[in-house]
Write a protein that holds these residues in place. Structure first.
Motif, PDB file in Angstrom:
ATOM      1  N   SER A   1      61.329  13.280 -12.403  1.00  0.00           N
ATOM      2  CA  SER A   1      60.217  14.212 -12.594  1.00  0.00           C
ATOM      3  C   SER A   1      59.635  14.528 -11.218  1.00  0.00           C
ATOM      4  O   SER A   1      59.534  13.653 -10.355  1.00  0.00           O
ATOM      5  N   PRO A   2      59.271  15.802 -10.978  1.00  0.00           N
ATOM      6  CA  PRO A   2      58.756  16.151  -9.649  1.00  0.00           C
ATOM      7  C   PRO A   2      57.429  15.455  -9.387  1.00  0.00           C
ATOM      8  O   PRO A   2      56.705  15.110 -10.324  1.00  0.00           O
ATOM      9  N   LEU A   3      57.148  15.255  -8.111  1.00  0.00           N
ATOM     10  CA  LEU A   3      55.863  14.643  -7.760  1.00  0.00           C
ATOM     11  C   LEU A   3      54.739  15.549  -8.243  1.00  0.00           C
ATOM     12  O   LEU A   3      54.849  16.763  -8.173  1.00  0.00           O
ATOM     13  N   PRO A   4      53.638  14.968  -8.705  1.00  0.00           N
ATOM     14  CA  PRO A   4      52.511  15.839  -9.050  1.00  0.00           C
ATOM     15  C   PRO A   4      52.025  16.548  -7.784  1.00  0.00           C
ATOM     16  O   PRO A   4      52.020  15.957  -6.700  1.00  0.00           O
ATOM     17  N   SER A   5      51.664  17.820  -7.920  1.00  0.00           N
ATOM     18  CA  SER A   5      51.197  18.558  -6.743  1.00  0.00           C
ATOM     19  C   SER A   5      49.768  18.147  -6.401  1.00  0.00           C
ATOM     20  O   SER A   5      48.917  18.065  -7.282  1.00  0.00           O
TER      21      SER A   5
ATOM     22  N   ARG B   1      45.124  25.909  -7.339  1.00  0.00           N
ATOM     23  CA  ARG B   1      44.873  26.155  -8.760  1.00  0.00           C
ATOM     24  C   ARG B   1      46.049  26.903  -9.390  1.00  0.00           C
ATOM     25  O   ARG B   1      46.398  26.658 -10.550  1.00  0.00           O
ATOM     26  N   ALA B   2      46.671  27.808  -8.637  1.00  0.00           N
ATOM     27  CA  ALA B   2      47.818  28.552  -9.182  1.00  0.00           C
ATOM     28  C   ALA B   2      48.992  27.615  -9.450  1.00  0.00           C
ATOM     29  O   ALA B   2      49.773  27.827 -10.360  1.00  0.00           O
ATOM     30  N   ASN B   3      49.110  26.562  -8.651  1.00  0.00           N
ATOM     31  CA  ASN B   3      50.220  25.598  -8.834  1.00  0.00           C
ATOM     32  C   ASN B   3      49.855  24.468  -9.776  1.00  0.00           C
ATOM     33  O   ASN B   3      50.645  23.535  -9.921  1.00  0.00           O
ATOM     34  N   GLY B   4      48.663  24.479 -10.306  1.00  0.00           N
ATOM     35  CA  GLY B   4      48.234  23.354 -11.138  1.00  0.00           C
ATOM     36  C   GLY B   4      48.092  22.065 -10.344  1.00  0.00           C
ATOM     37  O   GLY B   4      48.196  20.965 -10.890  1.00  0.00           O
ATOM     38  N   ALA B   5      47.844  22.191  -9.033  1.00  0.00           N
ATOM     39  CA  ALA B   5      47.723  20.986  -8.194  1.00  0.00           C
ATOM     40  C   ALA B   5      46.346  20.344  -8.348  1.00  0.00           C
ATOM     41  O   ALA B   5      45.367  21.019  -8.645  1.00  0.00           O
TER      42      ALA B   5
END
Ligand code: GLU
Ligand code: ZN
Length: 326
Positions: free
Chosen positions: A4-8, A36-40
């Motif tokens: 799973s990718p690292l959380p941004s 915010r656009a990346n859900g980071a």
């Protein structure tokens, strides 16, 4: 099995060395929209280790300025979070431990040179506003050699001679030979405090930061930071260096361009929404759609929905007296 990718994780990292101005506002807005656009997860970190220049009022004011612009964050000195403290002067032990690692791995040496020594070293060429390249005077030191008395030396990182490349999400492909183009760089001050390069890498890594968005005056620092990531064996974040805001003379926004401090603009009746609109339009967003928005929150939501780095013009943004007039 796919990992799973690292959380941004993204960050805002103001230095409380003075008031934040229009140029800072644009960079913070871009970092906020992108996060915010990346859900980071977005964190706020106060970079207050540059002690001679730090102003006691500037942290609270930076927080007020950011809030005024409608920027919010998930973790920070005011709200806490899993990687507290979010104030660099409270993280000295981490920097100290990291320094010890670099000393033991032979990546750094103590340097007793004064600024004057470096400037007068015959072969030191000049590099823009970054000052002369360190001529290597103290680089012969090896682990086990005596260390000069505390307070008389900084620790300097041995830059590499082979080329270093990375792809910046805004500035594109970047390449440099750190040793000859940037030189060995300090990671502490003579006072023993961590210098910016060390603190920023230790913190971004400890806080799990995966995306760095900041002004392109820090592009040379990205190479230094990549060298530190490699020395520690840590994964670096992605870098997005956005063009600076300049005056009509093409020079970086400064006092001579008039008072663009956010606190001053706010006191003179400029509305935050107009600053956000200007930043959005200068970043390539549809001017019509942006101008139509009546509320700051709605404006942010609209921009975040359409956020795309590819729109961002790569040239510096020029401001003049009329910039915020509309
Ligand atoms: N604290 C730095 C500044 O305000 C930013 C550092 C960074 O984003 O890496 O210039
Ligand atoms: Zn030296």
């Amino acid at each position: 099995m796919t990992e799973s990718p690292l959380p941004s994780v993204a960050r805002l990292a103001p230095s409380p060395t003075g008031a934040q101005h229009l140029g800072n506002a644009r960079t913070y807005l871009l970092a906020f929209w992108c996060a915010r656009a990346n859900g980071a997860t977005l964190l706020l970190r106060i970079e207050d280790i540059d002690s001679p220049r730090v102003k006691s009022w500037a942290t609270a004011q930076a927080i007020d300025d950011l809030k005024w612009l409608g920027i919010d964050w998930d973790h920070g000195p005011d709200v806490g979070g899993p990687h507290a403290p979010y104030i660099q002067t409270e993280r000295a032990q981490l920097y100290h431990d990291a320094l010890t690692r670099l000393i033991e791995s032979g990546h750094v040496y103590p340097c007793t040179c004064t600024r004057r020594d470096i400037e007068t070293a015959a072969s030191a060429p000049h590099l823009g506003d970054e000052g002369p390249i360190y001529p290597g005077t103290c680089a012969n030191w090896r682990l086990g050699d005596p260390v000069p008395e505390a307070g008389t030396c900084c620790w300097r990182f041995r830059s590499r001679l082979d080329p270093l490349n990375f792809v910046d999400r805004c500035a594109g492909e970047k390449s440099c030979i750190p040793k000859t183009e940037l030189g060995d760089f300090p990671i502490t001050r003579k006072t023993g405090e961590a210098a910016y390069q060390l603190a920023v890498v230790v913190d971004d890594s400890a806080m799990g930061v995966t995306q760095v968005v900041r002004g392109d005056d820090l592009l040379p620092s990205a190479f230094r930071q990549l060298e530190l990531y490699a020395a520690f064996g840590w994964t670096p974040p992605s870098f997005t260096h956005v063009p600076l805001v300049v005056g009509t003379d093409g020079r970086r926004l400064a006092k001579r361009h008039g008072d663009t401090r956010l606190s001053h603009l706010r006191d003179s009746g400029v509305e935050a929404i107009n600053i956000a609109k200007w930043a959005a339009i200068s970043a390539g967003f549809d001017g019509e759609a942006v101008r139509r928005e009546k509320s700051l929150d709605q404006l942010h939501a609209t921009i975040i929905k359409q956020f795309d780095w590819r729109r961002l013009p790569r040239a510096p943004v020029v401001v003049d007296d009329g910039t915020l007039a509309s």
